[in-house]
Motif scaffolding. Structure first.
Motif, PDB file in Angstrom:
ATOM      1  N   GLU A 199       0.833  -1.217   0.000  1.00 19.36           N
ATOM      2  CA  GLU A 199       0.000   0.000   0.000  1.00 19.36           C
ATOM      3  C   GLU A 199       0.857   1.253   0.000  1.00 19.36           C
ATOM      4  O   GLU A 199       0.530   2.244  -0.646  1.00 19.36           O
ATOM      5  CB  GLU A 199      -0.908   0.018   1.239  1.00 19.36           C
ATOM      6  CG  GLU A 199      -2.224  -0.676   0.999  1.00 19.36           C
ATOM      7  CD  GLU A 199      -2.985  -0.896   2.298  1.00 19.36           C
ATOM      8  OE1 GLU A 199      -2.856  -0.063   3.225  1.00 19.36           O
ATOM      9  OE2 GLU A 199      -3.685  -1.914   2.380  1.00 19.36           O
ATOM     10  N   TYR A 200       1.962   1.200   0.724  1.00 16.66           N
ATOM     11  CA  TYR A 200       2.880   2.349   0.742  1.00 16.66           C
ATOM     12  C   TYR A 200       3.395   2.628  -0.666  1.00 16.66           C
ATOM     13  O   TYR A 200       3.421   3.769  -1.121  1.00 16.66           O
ATOM     14  CB  TYR A 200       4.037   2.055   1.705  1.00 16.66           C
ATOM     15  CG  TYR A 200       5.109   3.126   1.713  1.00 16.66           C
ATOM     16  CD1 TYR A 200       5.055   4.185   2.620  1.00 16.66           C
ATOM     17  CD2 TYR A 200       6.181   3.086   0.809  1.00 16.66           C
ATOM     18  CE1 TYR A 200       6.028   5.186   2.620  1.00 16.66           C
ATOM     19  CE2 TYR A 200       7.151   4.081   0.802  1.00 16.66           C
ATOM     20  CZ  TYR A 200       7.078   5.122   1.717  1.00 16.66           C
ATOM     21  OH  TYR A 200       8.048   6.092   1.704  1.00 16.66           O
ATOM     22  N   LEU A 201       3.797   1.554  -1.371  1.00 15.25           N
ATOM     23  CA  LEU A 201       4.294   1.732  -2.743  1.00 15.25           C
ATOM     24  C   LEU A 201       3.195   2.300  -3.638  1.00 15.25           C
ATOM     25  O   LEU A 201       3.448   3.166  -4.478  1.00 15.25           O
ATOM     26  CB  LEU A 201       4.820   0.406  -3.308  1.00 15.25           C
ATOM     27  CG  LEU A 201       6.003  -0.250  -2.584  1.00 15.25           C
ATOM     28  CD1 LEU A 201       6.364  -1.573  -3.256  1.00 15.25           C
ATOM     29  CD2 LEU A 201       7.232   0.662  -2.555  1.00 15.25           C
ATOM     30  N   ASP A 202       1.942   1.814  -3.435  1.00 10.74           N
ATOM     31  CA  ASP A 202       0.795   2.350  -4.186  1.00 10.74           C
ATOM     32  C   ASP A 202       0.676   3.852  -3.975  1.00 10.74           C
ATOM     33  O   ASP A 202       0.621   4.632  -4.917  1.00 10.74           O
ATOM     34  CB  ASP A 202      -0.534   1.737  -3.693  1.00 10.74           C
ATOM     35  CG  ASP A 202      -0.680   0.264  -4.059  1.00 10.74           C
ATOM     36  OD1 ASP A 202       0.008  -0.188  -4.984  1.00 10.74           O
ATOM     37  OD2 ASP A 202      -1.497  -0.425  -3.401  1.00 10.74           O
ATOM     38  N   GLU A 203       0.649   4.220  -2.697  1.00  9.06           N
ATOM     39  CA  GLU A 203       0.425   5.630  -2.329  1.00  9.06           C
ATOM     40  C   GLU A 203       1.519   6.550  -2.848  1.00  9.06           C
ATOM     41  O   GLU A 203       1.260   7.685  -3.217  1.00  9.06           O
ATOM     42  CB  GLU A 203       0.384   5.772  -0.800  1.00  9.06           C
ATOM     43  CG  GLU A 203      -0.930   5.398  -0.193  1.00  9.06           C
ATOM     44  CD  GLU A 203      -0.805   5.182   1.317  1.00  9.06           C
ATOM     45  OE1 GLU A 203       0.160   5.702   1.924  1.00  9.06           O
ATOM     46  OE2 GLU A 203      -1.667   4.473   1.872  1.00  9.06           O
ATOM     47  N   LYS A 204       2.740   6.062  -2.831  1.00  9.09           N
ATOM     48  CA  LYS A 204       3.866   6.921  -3.232  1.00  9.09           C
ATOM     49  C   LYS A 204       4.137   6.870  -4.731  1.00  9.09           C
ATOM     50  O   LYS A 204       5.110   7.455  -5.206  1.00  9.09           O
ATOM     51  CB  LYS A 204       5.141   6.502  -2.478  1.00  9.09           C
ATOM     52  CG  LYS A 204       5.025   6.585  -0.982  1.00  9.09           C
ATOM     53  CD  LYS A 204       5.023   8.038  -0.504  1.00  9.09           C
ATOM     54  CE  LYS A 204       4.737   8.101   0.998  1.00  9.09           C
ATOM     55  NZ  LYS A 204       4.732   9.457   1.529  1.00  9.09           N
ATOM     56  N   GLY A 205       3.329   6.122  -5.455  1.00  8.69           N
ATOM     57  CA  GLY A 205       3.531   6.021  -6.895  1.00  8.69           C
ATOM     58  C   GLY A 205       4.807   5.291  -7.267  1.00  8.69           C
ATOM     59  O   GLY A 205       5.426   5.577  -8.290  1.00  8.69           O
TER      60      GLY A 205
END
Ligand code: CA
Length: 523
Positions: A312-318
């Motif tokens: 999810e972190y990778l998702d959020e940070k693009g």
């Protein structure tokens, strides 16, 4: 306020936002090389990852770990070259067998001067970090930042040894409150947030879990309370088919039931005492199995949640497009199969490693790869992705092409395994062997050869075993010496010798072993 003035302010505001936004993007996008996020657990068997659809597929769901496979690829025949923490980790870091690095057993150190994936990526423009379980004893090298557990570390309120403080071999370090899997994840996300961000990153996020003893997070205490975990076919295996080299050895469920009852070194078993009084051996095995599996699966539940948090972190940070995500374990694990817990043996449950990888711009979502890969190949895959020239003395091979369905024609069809640590406390005799897609040949030589951590004087019988993996995938019928298998045995022995020569196994340094091999090769 004057209308024109407020319009001007509004435009200036927009411009500022754009400039900040652009600078923010630029900071992250200058990295042309891919980021590499290497998530590795300790003793996590493919069995308990639901995308593998194995024995526990109806019991456990790991939707977050599965997501990596669903959006990328999964290896179905990935094996470890020595199924124990420290040697496997040394091989993953260096791309070499333990007889090359000197890391034969749990008690050997990775040398600080050794070239590793981390030192090479760091020298070639990567910002690097190692967070979690290290277990290679010496100070981590090649990392801009490290925060590692001393030895095995603790499940609750763990301490970490970190960059900037003097390296020691003791158990001291900085204490963090919380459950270890959560703490390692939070520290990793914190590092990602605070890194310089100009270079691509290489982050080794290594969980302690699900290594024994299996202490789950409080929030998972009642998970599986109402469930009966299915037993493996081999839970009460009659081992008379085995050679004398293995038949009576190994850490088994009866032994675990006693430990769950008594505790160890004056301490109660950490997840509560198992009451086995008045039980038959079979009842004890069944009860210990249920407790073992529930504890293990609860520990895995926290890993899956935390993998979800990282994704999810990778998702959020693009960061998805330009970040390779790997999920693996340092080896497999027995979950009651052959009545064992623990690992070490060449038998498939501890030999097989889970390996899932996501690289959206290259690997097709939902791919499966059946090629034979080992942990010897991991370092070269990472260097391949990182655009780093592979040193000549690395012994594996990058499987980047295999992951996109373009397997090189001369790809390996067999692998060499060598477990050196003849340690009485583990009850597993030293052995080596070869596995092909269809067969496995094992030679138990049962001697410590004076290596670190081995038990002098604990010598066990010599024996050969052969398994037909197509017809007997659970290895319940040793066919060594049975009629009809002479030819395949001969071929596998030739292959075993070829691999020992190829990988330069230093038998000349162990004359006693060489003598045992010579005397027993044709028996
Ligand atoms: Ca391990």
């Amino acid at each position: 306020m004057n209308k024109n003035y407020s319009t001007l302010l509004f435009i200036a505001g927009l411009l500022t936002i754009q400039i900040i936004g652009f600078a923010g993007c630029k900071k992250k996008e200058t990295a042309k090389k891919p980021n590499i996020l290497w998530i590795m657990c300790d003793d996590h068997t493919a069995n308990t990852i639901s995308s593998y659809k194995m024995r526990f597929a109806d019991v456990i769901e790991t939707p977050n770990i599965d997501r990596i496979a669903n959006e990328g690829a999964m290896l179905n025949n990935c094996y470890v070259t020595n199924s124990i923490c420290t040697p496997s980790r040394a091989t993953i870091m260096t791309g070499k067998y333990g007889h090359k690095t000197g890391v034969y057993t749990l008690w050997d150190d990775l040398k600080v001067e050794d070239e590793t994936v981390a030192t090479l990526l760091q020298k070639n423009g990567y910002e690097t970090a190692m967070i979690g379980k290290w277990h290679l004893h010496t100070q981590p090298q090649g990392f801009d930042y490290y925060s590692v557990l001393p030895g095995q570390g603790l499940y609750h309120n763990p301490v970490f040894k970190e960059t900037g403080t003097k390296w020691t071999t003791g158990k001291e370090g900085k204490k963090y409150n919380g459950y270890v899997t959560d703490v390692i994840t939070d520290n990793s996300l914190n590092w990602l947030d605070n890194r310089e961000g100009v270079k691509p990153f290489f982050l080794m996020l290594h969980h302690k879990a699900p290594h024994g003893l299996w202490e789950y997070a409080e929030r998972h205490e009642h998970l599986y309370d109402e469930v009966t975990i299915p037993e493996p076919e081999s839970l009460n295996e009659d081992k008379t088919h085995r050679s004398e080299g293995s038949r009576t050895f190994g850490r088994d469920m009866l032994n675990l039931s006693q430990r769950m009852y008594e505790g160890k070194r004056g301490k109660d078993y950490p997840t509560g005492k198992l009451d086995i009084e008045g039980m038959s051996d079979e009842e004890r095995i069944a009860a210990a199995y249920q407790k073992y599996l529930k504890d293990y699966l609860r520990v895995v539940a926290a890993i899956d949640e935390n993998v979800g948090k990282v994704l999810e972190y990778l998702d959020e940070k693009g960061l998805n497009e330009n970040t390779i995500v790997v999920y693996t374990s340092d080896q497999g694990m027995f979950l009651g199969e052959h009545s064992y817990y623990d690992k070490r043996w060449i038998y498939d449950e501890s030999l097989k490693m889970p390996f899932l990888i996501r690289k959206p711009d290259e690997i097709k979502a939902g791919s499966q790869c059946d090629d034979m890969i080992t942990n010897l190949d991991f370092a070269e895959l990472i260097l391949d992705y990182g655009g780093v020239t592979v040193p000549n003395d690395m012994q594996g091979k990058s499987f980047r092409k295999n992951l996109i369905g373009k397997t090189p024609e001369d790809w390996q069809q067999s692998m060499y395994y060598h477990y050196w640590m003849q340690f009485e406390g583990s009850e597993v005799p030293a052995h080596f062997g070869v596995r092909t897609h269809d067969y496995k040949l094992i030679f138990f030589y049962g001697r410590g050869m004076g290596l670190n951590g081995t038990t002098e004087g604990w010598n066990t019988p010599i024996g050969w075993e052969l398994y037909d993996l197509k017809n007997d995938p659970n290895e319940m019928n040793n066919i060594y010496g049975k009629s009809g298998y002479d030819q395949i045995t001969k071929e596998l022995k030739t292959e075993l010798k070829r691999l020992q020569t190829k990988y330069e196994v230093n038998l000349e340094d162990f004359p006693e072993l060489q003598t045992i091999i010579n005397e027993n090769w044709n028996k």
